[in-house]
Design a protein around this motif. Structure first.
Motif, PDB file in Angstrom:
ATOM      1  N   TYR A 179       3.621  10.542   0.041  1.00 28.40           N
ATOM      2  CA  TYR A 179       2.598  10.614   1.087  1.00 28.40           C
ATOM      3  C   TYR A 179       1.758  11.871   0.896  1.00 28.40           C
ATOM      4  O   TYR A 179       0.527  11.842   0.989  1.00 28.40           O
TER       5      TYR A 179
ATOM      6  N   MET B  35      -0.538  11.666  -2.154  1.00 28.35           N
ATOM      7  CA  MET B  35      -1.573  10.676  -1.860  1.00 28.35           C
ATOM      8  C   MET B  35      -2.611  11.276  -0.898  1.00 28.35           C
ATOM      9  O   MET B  35      -3.814  11.099  -1.069  1.00 28.35           O
ATOM     10  N   ARG B  36      -2.111  12.019   0.073  1.00 29.84           N
ATOM     11  CA  ARG B  36      -3.004  12.633   1.056  1.00 29.84           C
ATOM     12  C   ARG B  36      -3.887  13.682   0.388  1.00 29.84           C
ATOM     13  O   ARG B  36      -5.094  13.775   0.667  1.00 29.84           O
TER      14      ARG B  36
ATOM     15  N   LEU C 224      -7.860  13.850   0.511  1.00 27.33           N
ATOM     16  CA  LEU C 224      -8.595  14.976   1.093  1.00 27.33           C
ATOM     17  C   LEU C 224      -9.698  15.474   0.168  1.00 27.33           C
ATOM     18  O   LEU C 224     -10.741  15.947   0.628  1.00 27.33           O
TER      19      LEU C 224
ATOM     20  N   TYR D   5      -8.857   1.474   1.939  1.00 28.27           N
ATOM     21  CA  TYR D   5      -8.964   0.545   3.070  1.00 28.27           C
ATOM     22  C   TYR D   5      -7.825   0.759   4.070  1.00 28.27           C
ATOM     23  O   TYR D   5      -8.053   0.857   5.266  1.00 28.27           O
ATOM     24  N   SER D   6      -6.605   0.803   3.554  1.00 29.16           N
ATOM     25  CA  SER D   6      -5.458   0.821   4.456  1.00 29.16           C
ATOM     26  C   SER D   6      -4.985   2.218   4.827  1.00 29.16           C
ATOM     27  O   SER D   6      -4.412   2.413   5.890  1.00 29.16           O
ATOM     28  N   PHE D   7      -5.191   3.205   3.931  1.00 25.70           N
ATOM     29  CA  PHE D   7      -4.551   4.509   4.136  1.00 25.70           C
ATOM     30  C   PHE D   7      -5.503   5.666   4.446  1.00 25.70           C
ATOM     31  O   PHE D   7      -5.102   6.645   5.054  1.00 25.70           O
TER      32      PHE D   7
ATOM     33  N   ASN E 248      -7.836   6.250   6.470  1.00 23.83           N
ATOM     34  CA  ASN E 248      -7.980   6.604   7.876  1.00 23.83           C
ATOM     35  C   ASN E 248      -6.746   7.341   8.379  1.00 23.83           C
ATOM     36  O   ASN E 248      -6.830   8.218   9.228  1.00 23.83           O
ATOM     37  N   THR E 249      -5.603   6.981   7.832  1.00 21.25           N
ATOM     38  CA  THR E 249      -4.362   7.658   8.182  1.00 21.25           C
ATOM     39  C   THR E 249      -4.286   9.026   7.511  1.00 21.25           C
ATOM     40  O   THR E 249      -3.966  10.028   8.142  1.00 21.25           O
ATOM     41  N   LEU E 250      -4.611   9.063   6.234  1.00 12.74           N
ATOM     42  CA  LEU E 250      -4.415  10.282   5.442  1.00 12.74           C
ATOM     43  C   LEU E 250      -5.452  11.358   5.748  1.00 12.74           C
ATOM     44  O   LEU E 250      -5.137  12.534   5.830  1.00 12.74           O
ATOM     45  N   SER E 251      -6.711  10.939   5.891  1.00 10.09           N
ATOM     46  CA  SER E 251      -7.761  11.951   6.035  1.00 10.09           C
ATOM     47  C   SER E 251      -8.721  11.658   7.182  1.00 10.09           C
ATOM     48  O   SER E 251      -9.697  12.374   7.367  1.00 10.09           O
ATOM     49  N   GLY E 252      -8.445  10.612   7.927  1.00 12.50           N
ATOM     50  CA  GLY E 252      -9.296  10.311   9.081  1.00 12.50           C
ATOM     51  C   GLY E 252     -10.681   9.864   8.694  1.00 12.50           C
ATOM     52  O   GLY E 252     -11.669  10.229   9.324  1.00 12.50           O
TER      53      GLY E 252
ATOM     54  N   ALA F 224     -11.860   6.353  11.868  1.00 13.60           N
ATOM     55  CA  ALA F 224     -12.088   6.628  13.279  1.00 13.60           C
ATOM     56  C   ALA F 224     -10.838   7.235  13.883  1.00 13.60           C
ATOM     57  O   ALA F 224      -9.732   6.997  13.413  1.00 13.60           O
TER      58      ALA F 224
ATOM     59  N   ALA G 118      -9.542  10.336  14.208  1.00 14.24           N
ATOM     60  CA  ALA G 118      -8.778  11.507  13.779  1.00 14.24           C
ATOM     61  C   ALA G 118      -9.130  12.716  14.630  1.00 14.24           C
ATOM     62  O   ALA G 118     -10.207  12.776  15.220  1.00 14.24           O
ATOM     63  N   THR G 119      -8.217  13.681  14.669  1.00 10.09           N
ATOM     64  CA  THR G 119      -8.396  14.795  15.599  1.00 10.09           C
ATOM     65  C   THR G 119      -8.751  16.123  14.935  1.00 10.09           C
ATOM     66  O   THR G 119      -9.278  17.008  15.582  1.00 10.09           O
TER      67      THR G 119
ATOM     68  N   LEU H  89       2.365   4.172   7.463  1.00 11.41           N
ATOM     69  CA  LEU H  89       1.182   3.588   6.835  1.00 11.41           C
ATOM     70  C   LEU H  89       0.994   2.139   7.240  1.00 11.41           C
ATOM     71  O   LEU H  89       1.948   1.450   7.596  1.00 11.41           O
ATOM     72  N   LYS H  90      -0.233   1.693   7.154  1.00 11.57           N
ATOM     73  CA  LYS H  90      -0.549   0.289   7.415  1.00 11.57           C
ATOM     74  C   LYS H  90      -0.213  -0.525   6.169  1.00 11.57           C
ATOM     75  O   LYS H  90      -0.862  -0.370   5.136  1.00 11.57           O
TER      76      LYS H  90
ATOM     77  N   ALA I 137      -7.048  -1.290   9.770  1.00 12.19           N
ATOM     78  CA  ALA I 137      -6.947   0.116   9.368  1.00 12.19           C
ATOM     79  C   ALA I 137      -8.275   0.853   9.381  1.00 12.19           C
ATOM     80  O   ALA I 137      -8.324   2.051   9.624  1.00 12.19           O
ATOM     81  N   ARG I 138      -9.371   0.135   9.118  1.00 12.46           N
ATOM     82  CA  ARG I 138     -10.647   0.842   9.034  1.00 12.46           C
ATOM     83  C   ARG I 138     -11.183   1.219  10.407  1.00 12.46           C
ATOM     84  O   ARG I 138     -11.868   2.223  10.560  1.00 12.46           O
ATOM     85  N   SER I 139     -10.876   0.397  11.399  1.00 12.13           N
ATOM     86  CA  SER I 139     -11.487   0.653  12.710  1.00 12.13           C
ATOM     87  C   SER I 139     -10.585   1.461  13.638  1.00 12.13           C
ATOM     88  O   SER I 139     -11.053   2.085  14.577  1.00 12.13           O
TER      89      SER I 139
ATOM     90  N   ARG J 115      -7.336   4.336  13.873  1.00 12.52           N
ATOM     91  CA  ARG J 115      -6.491   5.235  13.104  1.00 12.52           C
ATOM     92  C   ARG J 115      -5.014   4.976  13.398  1.00 12.52           C
ATOM     93  O   ARG J 115      -4.589   4.905  14.532  1.00 12.52           O
ATOM     94  N   HIS J 116      -4.262   4.862  12.327  1.00  6.14           N
ATOM     95  CA  HIS J 116      -2.829   4.646  12.442  1.00  6.14           C
ATOM     96  C   HIS J 116      -2.165   5.901  11.894  1.00  6.14           C
ATOM     97  O   HIS J 116      -2.383   6.262  10.743  1.00  6.14           O
ATOM     98  N   ILE J 117      -1.381   6.593  12.696  1.00 10.05           N
ATOM     99  CA  ILE J 117      -0.735   7.803  12.176  1.00 10.05           C
ATOM    100  C   ILE J 117       0.636   7.975  12.807  1.00 10.05           C
ATOM    101  O   ILE J 117       0.843   7.660  13.973  1.00 10.05           O
TER     102      ILE J 117
ATOM    103  N   GLU K  66      -0.090  17.408   9.547  1.00 10.58           N
ATOM    104  CA  GLU K  66      -1.539  17.591   9.450  1.00 10.58           C
ATOM    105  C   GLU K  66      -1.978  18.773  10.312  1.00 10.58           C
ATOM    106  O   GLU K  66      -2.776  19.609   9.874  1.00 10.58           O
TER     107      GLU K  66
END
Lengths: 533, 257
Positions: free
Chosen positions: A284, A287-288, A292, A319-321, A323-327, A330, A332-333, B37-38, B228-230, B232-234, B242
């Motif tokens: 992870y 990959m992150r 980044l 596509y799948s990761f 958004n999770t890894l680097s926001g 949509a 992300a904080t 992860l998704k 996943a695109r619309s 955020r899954h964390i 992070e």
């Protein structure tokens, strides 16, 4: 160097082979060394207390990944997956059956983490992690391309890729890494691409490409901007697109499409790599890190769209990761992710695939084609596993199967699909994915290609198919290597955007307007005289 | 109460407690383990409704298994469906007092025992004779089928042959377990074997592959929405990492920018 092995004979019908135990036993791929291990935070060689380290790592992973925990517990050994792996079908080695591959890991999990395995190991097939088992892990978890075909057929959705990634992460933690992946990651995380191609070399390559296209098109100046601040689109593409065949023809295709759309776009020398081998080694963090870099490039270049080229696992990660890894999508904080959110144009999906982009332009009639340019081809499409089983395109159900075919059919008159059980979500892997695309694994690569080659042989024989289109850099490289071994023309593998490139009608520069343009097919695309900008 | 009745009564409660506590712990473990992860597997549903539909199809119809192998699907589905009907019919024994009329409708469910046994025999034959399935089977996989088969056959013997057991006594014993109104149980061997193995099955549930029952509902490849695109899954651990910039790679490959 490589040992001799027999090329599998292509059967008329794919049959489940009889088990040949131990046929793929071996050393596994070349092992990594200190110089490649340490930068990634892994020990340089096998640590002294490796058993303890490995068991601790397993415990950590199963507490961090629901997939690992649930999949280890849920398998009922029903056998549904046993005949679904291309490496098993091609090699006959029973340890290449998905469930048997998982059991290398599961038997150790049972021994150390479950009541039954601690007190009745023989009864439930629990085993100790000894030297032999570790060797088996290294060997057989590098005979899995993490293609997830088994997962499609499992009644519980058990995904061998997740176990395979976990096992490789444990191996890395004890200091036994795979040279191919870890060496490449070192380059990707420092220089910015898997080739270790520095900025000047990349710039030269792109300039050469511009000249070549100008010559070929009779004066159309298709540009390949690098590090151009303020461009609308940042293209993240596998670095194989810059130098390898047939990848580069795909890159030519992207450039032509961008040119016709009149959109401003750029590549980044800092993040010139779409591929993310962090996924292959299951890390992870790695990959992150790679994701980044891409975020930083997008921020620095102030782009409003991020687009991904033809690369299978890159698209999965994006596509799948992402958004999770680097926001990158949509929600992300952290400040950089939010900055990127504000910067991106949310009328478009972020990230977007180049196929989605081209497909959209075709739908809107912004591109015109001379389909007859591809009339010498009878095309079939290879669904790359990561795109097919782990992503979507176009936001419609099964769009990842529909859009690429639509694009091909818009630029070619002759299209045929391979047998239904070998495409779409059930597609057979090319045999080179998951970090296996290295010469020291040629035997398993060739054997693993057999099921796909068998389906290709059938459409070649019955429909005269002479072109295999794909949207994955690894597939393209793998096919270039293995097609000739099965008596195919090695040049029959093409990028989808190569087909686009051949058929697209480019606007000639105003100075050299040609009156005798070839007649175009206007079946399903409306030709526009000038590109709207 | 006879010694044997006391033994079986105690065994029931022990098995039940082991089952409930074990399953609760396991489900809790599945629940608190994040899915960072998704990873849904195609064909993926793009909406939550789609996920519910997909899970329904998997749980009720065994959709993926059907795609995979018609024989395993046929035997597996026959066994599970038969088991379900038989279990429903067994409620009559545990129901204290008179049964609601609705249970009269479950009378024909007794024939589901045949579906169950046929399914089990089919699965067993495959496990023994299909080379690649034999290869992946541990002794416990064979034992589990044998145990279920003995349970099914002993039940069918009591229902369909002249070896009936005293059904009134069974009802008193079983409903007594529920209402803590303990009673003696019949002592025919096939009946004792039947319930003994059922109690064993309950006890091994949380420590065996029977965990596929809760497992399927927690399977990320099946239960995740493909959005996943619309959205955020964390996972909590990744978010913490992070926020604290705690990626180990920073020491070697520079800080996050």
């Amino acid at each position: 160097m490589a040992k001799e092995f027999d090329i599998p004979v292509l059967p008329t019908y794919l049959e489940i082979p009889e088990l040949k135990e131990g046929i793929m036993d071996g050393e596994g791929p070349f092992k990594s060394v200190q110089e490649f291990q340490n930068p990634l935070g892994f020990p340089g060689e096998k640590v002294d207390n490796w058993q303890q380290v490995a068991i601790d790592k397993m415990g950590e992973l199963k507490s961090k990944y629901r997939s690992v925990q649930v999949f280890l517990d849920s398998c009922v050994k029903c056998g549904a997956c046993t005949d679904k792996c291309h490496y098993f079908l091609g090699s006959s080695d029973p340890k290449n059956m998905p469930v048997a591959r998982q059991d290398l890991f599961r038997s150790v999990y049972r021994r150390h983490f479950t009541f039954a395995g601690k007190y009745f190991p023989k009864l439930v097939g629990a085993k100790e992690l000894d030297d032999d088992m570790l060797d088996d892990w290294y060997n057989y978890f590098h005979q899995c391309s993490q293609c997830r075909r088994c997962s499609v057929f499992c009644p519980y959705g058990i995904d061998t890729a997740e176990i395979s990634m976990a096992a490789r992460e444990v191996l890395d933690a004890v200091g036994i890494g795979q040279k191919y992946c870890n060496q490449i990651l070192g380059k990707a995380l420092t220089i910015g691409n898997n080739l270790g191609l520095p900025e000047p070399a990349l710039r030269d390559t792109l300039l050469d490409l511009e000249e070549e296209i100008e010559e070929e098109t009779g004066g159309v100046a298709v540009k390949y901007p690098l590090d151009q601040k303020g461009a609308e689109i940042l293209l993240i593409t596998p670095s194989a697109d810059f130098f390898a065949e047939p990848h580069i023809d795909g890159l030519i295709g992207y450039g032509k499409v961008f040119h016709q759309d009149g959109v401003s776009w750029t590549l980044s020398s800092y993040a010139s790599e779409g591929a993310n081998f962090g996924m292959f080694i299951g890390s992870y963090d790695v990959m992150r890190k790679a994701a980044l870099r891409i975020r930083k490039a997008a921020l620095d270049l102030e782009v409003s769209r991020v687009m991904v080229g033809e690369c299978g696992h890159a698209w999965r990660v994006a596509y799948s990761f992402w958004n999770t890894l680097s926001g990158a999508g949509a929600g992300a904080t952290d400040e950089f992710a939010q900055k990127l959110q504000d910067q991106l144009d949310h009328r478009y999906p972020q990230p977007q695939h180049i196929i989605e982009y081209t497909h959209d332009l075709i739908q809107r009639g912004k591109l015109s084609f001379d389909k007859s340019a591809n009339d010498d081809r009878i095309v079939t499409f290879h669904d790359s596993c990561n795109v097919a089983r782990a992503t979507n395109m176009g936001g419609i159900p099964s769009g990842q199967f529909i859009l690429p075919r639509d694009v091909i059919k818009a630029v070619c008159n002759n299209y045929v699909d391979m047998e239904r059980s070998t495409i779409k979500e059930a597609t057979f892997c090319c045999g080179g994915g998951g970090g296996l695309l290295t010469d020291d694994l040629m035997e398993i690569r060739v054997k693993g290609a057999m099921p796909r080659m068998q389906a290709l042989k059938a459409v070649e024989r019955d429909n005269g198919v002479n072109t295999l289109a794909a949207i994955c850099a690894i597939c393209k490289s793998q096919f270039s290597k293995v097609l000739p071994k099965f008596d195919f023309d090695p040049y029959m593998i093409v990028s989808v955007h190569q087909l686009v490139s051949e058929a697209i009608i480019m606007d000639k520069p105003q100075t050299a307007v040609q009156k005798d343009e070839p007649q175009t097919d206007t079946d399903d695309v409306t030709s526009t005289e000038t590109a709207e900008t | 109460m006879s010694v044997i009745s006391i033994f079986f009564t105690a065994l029931f409660y022990i098995s039940l407690i082991v089952f409930l506590v074990g399953m609760a712990r396991k489900i809790h473990q599945f629940w608190i383990t994040p899915a960072p992860l998704k990873i849904p597997t195609a064909p993926t549903p793009l909406t939550q409704t789609g996920v519910v539909m997909r899970m329904m199809r998997e749980v009720v119809l065994f959709e993926s298994l059907f795609k995979a192998n018609k024989w395993i699907w046929l035997f597996g589905w026959l066994f599970h469906f038969g088991l379900l009907l038989v279990l429903i019919r067994h409620i009559r024994y545990f129901w204290p007092g008179d049964l609601p009329d609705i249970f009269l409708l479950t009378q024909p469910f007794k024939y589901a025992a045949f579906a169950m046994v046929i399914g089990l025999v089919g699965l067993m034959l495959r496990r023994i004779f299909v080379e690649r399935i034999r290869y992946i089977s541990a002794p416990s996989d064979h034992l589990m089928l044998i145990m279920l088969l003995i349970i099914g056959v002993s039940g069918a013997v009591m229902t369909f042959t002249s070896n009936h057991t005293d059904i009134i006594m069974v009802k008193e014993f079983a409903s007594g377990l529920v209402s803590f109104n303990w009673a003696n149980l019949p002592t025919e061997v096939h009946f004792l074997v039947h319930i003994f193995l059922v109690f064993v099955l309950m006890a091994v549930f949380p420590i065996s592959k029977l965990l596929h029952v809760p497992g399927i509902f927690f399977s990320p490849t099946l239960n995740q929405v493909d959005d996943a695109r619309s959205k955020r899954h964390i996972s909590p651990w990744a978010l913490k990492q992070e926020q604290e910039h705690a990626t180990r790679l920073e020491q070697t490959l520079g800080k996050d920018e």
